[in-house]
Design an enzyme around this catalytic site. Structure first.
Site: not given
Lengths: 120, 721
Positions: B50, B72, B439
């Site tokens: 918002h 929203e 990794n």
């Protein structure tokens, strides 16, 4: 010329609002959220409060409710500066004692105009 | 905006906070994913979205504002409980966060935005909302409407008085405030003034409800009003004036007969002649046109930007060169400067009126000066310090994405997010950290079935931890995966000639071979044992920051990668050592211990090298005197005396022979590269208290260049110091 408390959790909005109001010759105090604003309000009076609605810690609704409990904030204009346009939100804002609202998108002239309007 | 506000600066703040908002959204979304249906989490996400929407609209970034509006709407469905959030929803929302981040980065750098990607995402969301793109079109329509309204009112302003008069109507408004209206800060006078700006107003107060004086409460509003407004404004425009007090009054707006003639009749009946005259002479009210005009120009410029852009290259985030500093830190600095000024004026007094009695005071003053200077230095350094959370925050998403792709179950634990690091270090450590985490996910943690077969819980744990240890920041990447296959690494290293066939290495030394450039690029090793790809780059990056990295691993149990970094790049905790007449500085970070040299334990070996026998191990000895070609006598003497500073570099220990240990102190690193050629083994120089220059040893580089010149002369690889 008025002393205005501007409350917004967004630094950019806060800056924009305070710059605009100062530009209009007003004295501006800013607060980051409701808690911050209330802390200030307990010790100092202002002529107008302009506050955001959605804020962390204490939102605008709760802030207005608290402010209206303070003797020196009972009758001053308190405005919401908000993107919220829903009727429910307006009703809730009114029910806790807000004077009115300014709907974003933000417009500096409109803000100054509205402030001038409520400055009796 | 027509006001001469510094919008660039505010835009920058907007971007910064929006990026933070996106981080909040991302973190929240990932938490939802982990089965946490907490309404608090949804609210956080919603609030962040918002704010971004509101800010973007305010600052004229319509693309962002409109897009966020759709996001929203979806979030609102979740928030209001009308929607069960699915995994797909979360993915879509995460993608939206990515898109917003890219778009904002592009806008921030004044680059084109990828409008097509936004459009496609928006459609996807709208489809989920079940209104297939409708949302989007209404948005556009609203803007069009707004734009056309603007032009309408603009045109209106240009109208002549005749036309203005023609459209005038006389409205009757019955306005009965509730008793409590004043208590919301609404003043009827304000409303009247506003109505007056629409046209001409006649106010008639109705006093019937006024109580007797004794019963009158001054906070209450007992008056009602009958208002006559002559205006061209529409009903809605009049209603808008009462917008704020709708709940606090009874309002009746009586529209006149539709024609102007009718208005005239009513005029004659209800309004005095004077008013009519004023109407005719009154200039046109044009207040309302200005603000909307600005909005429009804002919209159109951003729209231009948006439409111009096609498949723009992914914007590159620039390293921001500004720091947000808390007020407290700045205040602390100010305090210190204040103290310095006081001290300075105190000291100045001695310059003017010196006598021997004041010597003690002078000493005190200087002590004070020293203290404040040091505190000032610390405080300024502190300003550059940022919490590592800004770096850690990206990992929940990264781990979520990668583990999803690999079909692995991984729980990410973060701790020590508040540990503070120098901003530059923080920026540069990002990529190496990502590499290490990748990794761990890729090669360390096993797939669920393998883990279960090995008797481990199905979900692997990856733990990122940061903490301060002495003058260093330590970052640990810890996993409970398969660990490193030491035999494979060793075999490979022997194969490559990195390790002699007879040489026996501890497991830790073998593990640290993975950072070796000769091994890193070998796919076979990395596939079998896990780590390896690009690890030399990781190490080099960390070394460039003055830090080091090491690995401890246990087969089947997991691996721990430890990164040690200096708190800051500009200042180093140094051990001052003397060699001949020169002073050198060795980073305290790399020193393991310092021992008195016992002549019996020094052995010369073939090739002119020397080793020191320490607790059963032989470690190579580097004599600083030899390296820097100091006084020959001193060097001879050194063979059997002096101190051995044992440093650790790449998992191996090396002794540096020096004449004497001096102070330990913080030194400011001055780069040599500006004026001199870059030297292997030196990281810079500093100026000591007495004004002399001391060289700072770059321990890993120093050791490497020594070893490669003295021992591994035949070694095929070149070090990169």
């Amino acid at each position: 010329m008025a002393k205005i408390l501007a409350v917004d959790d967004s630094p950019s909005m806060r800056k924009l609002v305070s710059m605009t109001l100062r530009h209009g010759g007003h004295d501006v105090i800013t607060a980051d959220d409701g808690v911050d604003a209330l802390e200030f309000a307990k010790n100092e009076s202002v002529n107008i409060v302009v506050t955001d609605l959605h804020m962390p810690n204490m939102n605008g609704i709760a802030l207005v409710r608290e402010l209206r409990n303070l003797e020196h904030y009972k009758y001053i204009p308190i405005l919401f500066l908000t993107t919220e346009t829903s009727i429910e939100m307006k009703k809730e804002g009114k029910s806790v004692g807000a004077t009115g609202w300014i709907v974003k998108p933000f417009n500096s002239e409109k803000l100054l105009e509205t402030v001038a309007k409520v400055l009796a | 905006m027509s006001m001469d506000l510094d919008l660039d600066e505010i835009n920058e703040i907007f971007f910064e906070e929006s990026f933070e908002g996106l981080d909040v959204m991302e973190t929240g979304l990932l938490n939802l994913d982990q089965g946490d249906a907490d309404s608090e989490v949804i609210n956080d996400i919603f609030r962040a979205a918002h704010s971004i929407k509101g800010g973007a609209g305010t600052f004229g970034f319509m693309e962002i504002s409109e897009f966020t509006h759709v996001v929203e709407t979806l979030l609102d469905e979740v928030r209001s409980g009308t929607r069960q959030v699915s995994k797909d929803d979360i993915q879509l929302l995460l993608k939206s966060v990515d898109y917003l981040r890219d778009t904002m980065t592009a806008l921030q750098n004044k680059q084109d935005v990828d409008a097509e990607a936004g459009e496609s995402l928006r459609q996807q969301i709208s489809a989920v909302l079940g209104n297939g793109g409708q949302d989007d079109s209404t948005d556009k329509k609203n803007i069009d409407e707004a734009a056309s309204e603007d032009s309408k009112s603009e045109a209106g302003a240009e109208d002549n008085v005749d036309k203005f008069l023609e459209s005038q109507k006389l409205w009757t408004i019955i306005f009965e405030p509730h008793l409590n209206m004043l208590q919301s800060g609404n003043d009827p006078l304000r409303i009247f003034r506003e109505l007056e700006s629409l046209g001409d107003l006649e106010v008639e107060a109705l006093t019937e409800s006024l109580p007797v004086f004794e019963k009158l409460e001054p906070q209450n509003c007992y008056l009602s009003w009958k208002l006559y407004l002559c205006t061209e404004a529409t009903r809605d425009e009049i209603l808008e004036v009462f917008d704020w007090v709708m709940e606090e009054c009874d309002l009746e707006i009586i529209e006149p007969e539709n024609t102007t003639e009718a208005t005239d009749e009513v005029l004659e009946e209800e309004i005095s002649k004077e008013t009519e005259n004023i109407i005719a002479n009154k200039p046109i009210q044009s207040n309302e046109t200005q603000p909307t005009k600005n909005n429009e120009s804002n919209n159109s410029t951003t729209e231009k930007k948006v439409t111009k852009s096609k498949a723009a290259p992914k914007p590159v985030a620039k390293e921001s060169s500004s720091i947000r500093v808390s007020i407290e830190k700045v205040d602390a600095l100010l305090d210190l400067v204040g103290e310095l000024v006081i001290t300075q004026s105190m000291l100045k007094r001695f310059g003017n009126e010196y006598d021997s009695d004041s010597l003690k005071e002078l000493g005190d003053g200087l002590t004070q000066l020293e203290r404040y200077t040091r505190e000032l230095q610390e405080n300024v350094m502190d300003i550059r310090m940022l919490p590592i959370s800004s770096n850690f925050n990206r990992f929940p998403r990264l781990v979520h994405d990668i583990s999803g792709k690999l079909g692995k179950k991984v729980e990410l634990k973060l701790s020590g997010e508040h540990t503070e690091l120098d901003k530059t270090v923080l920026e540069k450590i990002g990529d190496p950290l990502v590499h290490l985490v990748r990794n761990s996910l890729d090669h360390g943690i096993e797939t669920p079935d393998v883990r279960v077969a090995a008797g481990k819980p199905e979900t692997g744990v990856l733990h990122l931890n940061a903490f301060q240890e002495g003058g260093n920041i330590v970052i640990r990447v810890e996993d409970d995966g398969a660990g490193i296959n030491t035999e494979k690494i060793l075999a490979k290293a022997r194969d490559k000639g990195l390790v002699g066939p007879e040489e026996n290495l501890s497991d830790d030394r073998i593990n640290n071979l993975i950072f070796h450039p000769g091994l890193s690029t070998n796919d076979e090793v990395s596939d079998l044992s896990g780590r390896g790809v690009g690890m030399d780059v990781v190490r080099r990056n960390i070394k460039d920051l003055g830090g080091r990295v090491e690995i401890h691993s246990e087969r089947g149990v997991g691996s721990v990668l430890t990164i040690r970094l200096p708190l800051t790049l500009a200042i180093l905790d140094g051990q001052l050592v003397r060699c001949g007449k020169e002073t050198y500085i060795i980073s305290l970070l790399s020193i393991v211990e310092t021992v008195m040299v016992n002549a019996d334990q020094v052995n010369d070996v073939a090739g002119g090298a020397r080793v020191y026998h320490m607790r059963g191990n032989y470690i190579p000895v580097i004599s600083l005197n030899n390296v820097f070609k100091h006084d020959h006598n001193a060097s001879v003497k050194n063979k059997n005396s002096g101190l051995l500073v044992v440093v650790e570099s790449d998992g191996a220990q090396v002794g540096i022979l020096v004449d004497e240990l001096l102070d330990q102190q913080q030194v400011v690193i001055k780069s040599l590269e500006d004026n001199f050629k870059q030297m292997d083994g030196l990281s810079g120089a500093t100026i000591l208290g007495d004004g002399t220059v001391a060289l700072i040893l770059d321990v890993p580089g120093f050791v490497q260049s020594f070893l490669s010149s003295e021992i591994h002369k035949t070694s095929p690889h070149k070090h990169a110091a």
